[in-house]
Design a protein around this motif. Structure first.
Motif, short mmCIF file in Angstrom:
data_model
loop_
_atom_site.label_atom_id
_atom_site.label_comp_id
_atom_site.label_asym_id
_atom_site.label_seq_id
_atom_site.Cartn_x
_atom_site.Cartn_y
_atom_site.Cartn_z
N ASP A 258 1.00 -1.21 0.09
CA ASP A 258 0.09 -0.05 0.17
C ASP A 258 1.26 1.17 -0.37
O ASP A 258 0.66 2.74 -0.63
CB ASP A 258 -0.82 0.34 1.23
CG ASP A 258 -2.26 -0.89 0.86
OD1 ASP A 258 -2.21 -1.30 0.05
OD2 ASP A 258 -3.04 -1.02 2.00
N LEU A 259 2.29 1.27 0.63
CA LEU A 259 3.25 2.36 0.65
C LEU A 259 3.62 2.74 -0.40
O LEU A 259 3.00 3.81 -0.81
CB LEU A 259 3.99 2.31 1.79
CG LEU A 259 5.30 3.28 1.56
CD1 LEU A 259 4.18 4.64 2.00
CD2 LEU A 259 5.60 2.85 2.63
N THR A 260 3.74 1.64 -1.26
CA THR A 260 4.56 1.87 -2.48
C THR A 260 3.94 2.11 -3.35
O THR A 260 4.02 3.16 -4.24
CB THR A 260 5.70 1.28 -3.22
OG1 THR A 260 4.75 -0.87 -3.29
CG2 THR A 260 6.54 0.55 -1.63
N SER A 261 2.53 1.89 -3.45
CA SER A 261 1.04 2.40 -4.73
C SER A 261 0.98 3.64 -4.11
O SER A 261 0.98 4.47 -5.01
CB SER A 261 0.35 1.70 -3.89
OG SER A 261 0.48 0.02 -5.11
N LEU A 262 1.05 3.92 -2.84
CA LEU A 262 0.18 5.52 -1.98
C LEU A 262 1.13 6.15 -2.94
O LEU A 262 0.48 7.29 -3.28
CB LEU A 262 0.32 5.65 -0.62
CG LEU A 262 -0.50 6.96 -0.06
CD1 LEU A 262 -1.60 6.51 -0.07
CD2 LEU A 262 0.65 6.91 1.83
N VAL A 263 2.83 6.64 -2.94
CA VAL A 263 3.17 7.33 -3.20
C VAL A 263 3.75 7.30 -5.03
O VAL A 263 4.29 8.10 -5.24
CB VAL A 263 5.03 7.18 -2.12
CG1 VAL A 263 4.79 7.52 -0.93
CG2 VAL A 263 6.02 5.95 -3.74
N GLY A 264 3.27 6.23 -5.50
CA GLY A 264 3.45 5.94 -7.04
C GLY A 264 4.55 5.41 -7.25
O GLY A 264 5.72 5.43 -8.09
N ALA A 265 5.09 4.81 -6.44
CA ALA A 265 6.43 4.16 -7.20
C ALA A 265 5.06 2.39 -7.10
O ALA A 265 6.18 1.38 -6.43
CB ALA A 265 7.51 3.54 -6.23
N PRO A 266 4.83 1.54 -7.75
CA PRO A 266 4.33 -0.31 -7.44
C PRO A 266 4.68 -0.59 -7.58
O PRO A 266 5.49 -1.83 -7.39
CB PRO A 266 2.99 0.50 -7.44
CG PRO A 266 2.87 1.16 -9.33
CD PRO A 266 3.89 2.29 -8.29
N SER A 267 5.88 -0.61 -8.58
CA SER A 267 7.00 -1.56 -9.45
C SER A 267 7.85 -1.65 -8.79
O SER A 267 8.14 -2.91 -8.60
CB SER A 267 7.42 -0.53 -10.53
OG SER A 267 8.16 0.61 -10.45
N ARG A 268 8.09 -0.45 -7.19
CA ARG A 268 9.21 -1.13 -5.92
C ARG A 268 8.87 -2.17 -4.79
O ARG A 268 9.56 -2.62 -4.26
CB ARG A 268 9.42 0.45 -5.18
CG ARG A 268 9.94 1.38 -6.36
CD ARG A 268 11.96 0.87 -6.72
NE ARG A 268 11.78 1.88 -7.40
CZ ARG A 268 13.15 1.77 -8.25
NH1 ARG A 268 13.80 1.55 -7.96
NH2 ARG A 268 13.62 2.34 -9.46
N PHE A 269 7.60 -2.31 -5.75
CA PHE A 269 7.19 -3.35 -3.97
C PHE A 269 6.69 -5.35 -5.17
O PHE A 269 6.33 -5.13 -6.14
CB PHE A 269 6.56 -3.47 -3.65
CG PHE A 269 5.49 -4.28 -2.70
CD1 PHE A 269 5.43 -4.98 -2.02
CD2 PHE A 269 4.10 -5.27 -3.05
CE1 PHE A 269 5.30 -5.92 -1.05
CE2 PHE A 269 3.39 -6.48 -2.25
CZ PHE A 269 4.26 -6.58 -1.42
N ILE A 270 8.26 -6.14 -5.19
CA ILE A 270 8.01 -6.54 -5.89
C ILE A 270 7.95 -8.34 -4.83
O ILE A 270 7.79 -8.34 -3.73
CB ILE A 270 9.83 -7.07 -6.62
CG1 ILE A 270 10.90 -7.41 -5.18
CG2 ILE A 270 10.02 -5.89 -7.69
CD1 ILE A 270 11.98 -7.41 -5.63
#
Length: 381
Positions: free
Chosen positions: A317-329
């Motif tokens: 949720d945090l990576t999606s929230l800030v606009g960096a979903p690709s950083r969660f793998i």
């Protein structure tokens, strides 16, 4: 105004210590008399105890005693460790806690610490996979009826509340005057429980600027450029990736926890060293929510992956929230060719929800009505 907060502040965990410090420091900076309630129930006192068992399989007459005797030398060593001392010093030096220590919700109800406003949170205080999520104290059950009761960035850390606990959790949360949670998944959970007007806010560590964190850091002395690894699971895939990535870039590999394949390990260090390690890393690879949070605060390139415990909604949720979903793998491929993070967009997203977080705190303190954006849903920023 007199404000008391309650959270898992003294559990020898980097994130728990730093989020507790951040929230009370932010309230102090607003000019309030803020303290952390020194609440340490028995289930939060297991890590450095000398006697007893936590595994029910060994909790039997005679076996219990033999197990405790066998573990005693190791436990005495841990009690005398640098790691415990580092955390104890951090608590003593940086966390303003109440003079009285409480061990049960009943103790709190009989003689609650005086306050105008009580905040519950942040971190995994409502995770019903753990005992704290089943403890009425973390829902402010003890607070006097004439006080203001609010949560701040409370986290369930999972996709849902344990079914058998849903009616009770709903009752406890419904009794709060203001409700805020940390993850967009937590907004969904509370809505499904029938609780409306819930605000999504940032973890307290984001309430302080990077410069405010720098003054807390503790130096590690001389170092070479490094990747920082924070792997709770000791996952060989993560270690192998980090080793390969470090070699490709000519960097060393440092680890927060013990790691045989790393150049330096800091398992005996505390929260202040952790901050320094994140701040000076070339890259951060972890399965840690707060390693991700501080990578964002210090503007560090990072990758974060799943934990085996199944508490992954926090990082996702945090990576999606800030606009960096690709950083969660979810699996490890060749991620060395990822484009660098667009910090302009991330900073904009963070500032938007930070503003919402600060407005929420002001609403609670001033006793004003909430007006959450999209009922606290920031998933489409």
């Amino acid at each position: 105004m007199i404000i008391k907060t309650i959270t898992c502040h003294d559990v020898y965990n980097v994130g728990a210590s730093l989020q507790a410090y951040a929230f009370v420091t932010y309230l102090h900076n607003l000019g309030h008399d803020a303290q952390i309630i020194d609440y340490k129930p028995k289930y939060l006192c297991n890590q450095y105890r000398l006697w007893g068992v936590s595994n029910s399989k060994f909790d039997k007459p005679f076996i219990r005693t033999l197990y405790s005797i066998a573990k005693l030398p190791e436990r005495i060593s841990a009690r005398c460790s640098k790691r415990k001392a580092e955390y104890d010093h951090f608590t003593a030096d940086f966390l303003p806690i109440t003079k009285r220590k409480y061990t049960t919700n009943d103790e709190l109800k009989r003689n609650p610490p005086k306050a105008d406003v009580y905040f519950a949170g942040s971190d995994q205080i409502w995770n019903t996979m753990f005992n704290n999520g089943k403890d009425p104290a973390f829902y402010l059950d003890f607070a006097p009826a004439d006080s203001v009761k609010a949560s701040y960035a409370a986290s369930f850390a999972t996709e849902d509340v344990v079914d058998s606990w849903k009616p009770q959790v709903k009752k406890w949360i419904s009794a709060l005057d203001y409700v805020s949670v940390r993850e967009s998944s937590a907004v969904t959970i509370t809505r499904n429980l029938g609780i409306k007007n819930v605000v999504q806010v940032l973890d307290p560590v984001f309430l302080l600027e990077s410069e405010q964190w720098e003054v807390v850091e503790k130096s590690i002395g001389d170092f070479e450029p490094y990747i920082l690894l924070y792997d709770f699971d000791r996952n060989p895939e993560i270690v192998a990736f980090a080793q390969k990535f470090a070699l490709q870039n000519g960097w060393k590999l440092y680890s927060v926890l013990s790691c045989p394949g790393c150049d330096r390990c800091f398992e005996q260090d505390g929260p202040q060293t952790f901050l320094y390690l994140i701040h000076h890393a070339e890259y951060v690879v972890s399965n840690s929510f707060h390693a991700t949070a501080f990578s964002l605060i210090y503007k560090k390139e990072f990758l974060v992956t799943c934990r085996q415990e199944g508490i992954n909604s926090r990082m996702r949720d945090l990576t999606s929230l800030v606009g960096a979903p690709s950083r969660f793998i979810s699996d490890w491929g060749d991620y060395g060719s990822l484009e660098k993070i667009d910090w302009n967009q991330i900073n904009t997203n963070l500032q938007n929800i930070k503003n919402q977080s600060e407005r929420y705190i002001n609403c609670v303190i001033k006793g004003e009505n909430n007006d959450p954006k999209s009922d606290g849903d920031y998933t489409n920023l």
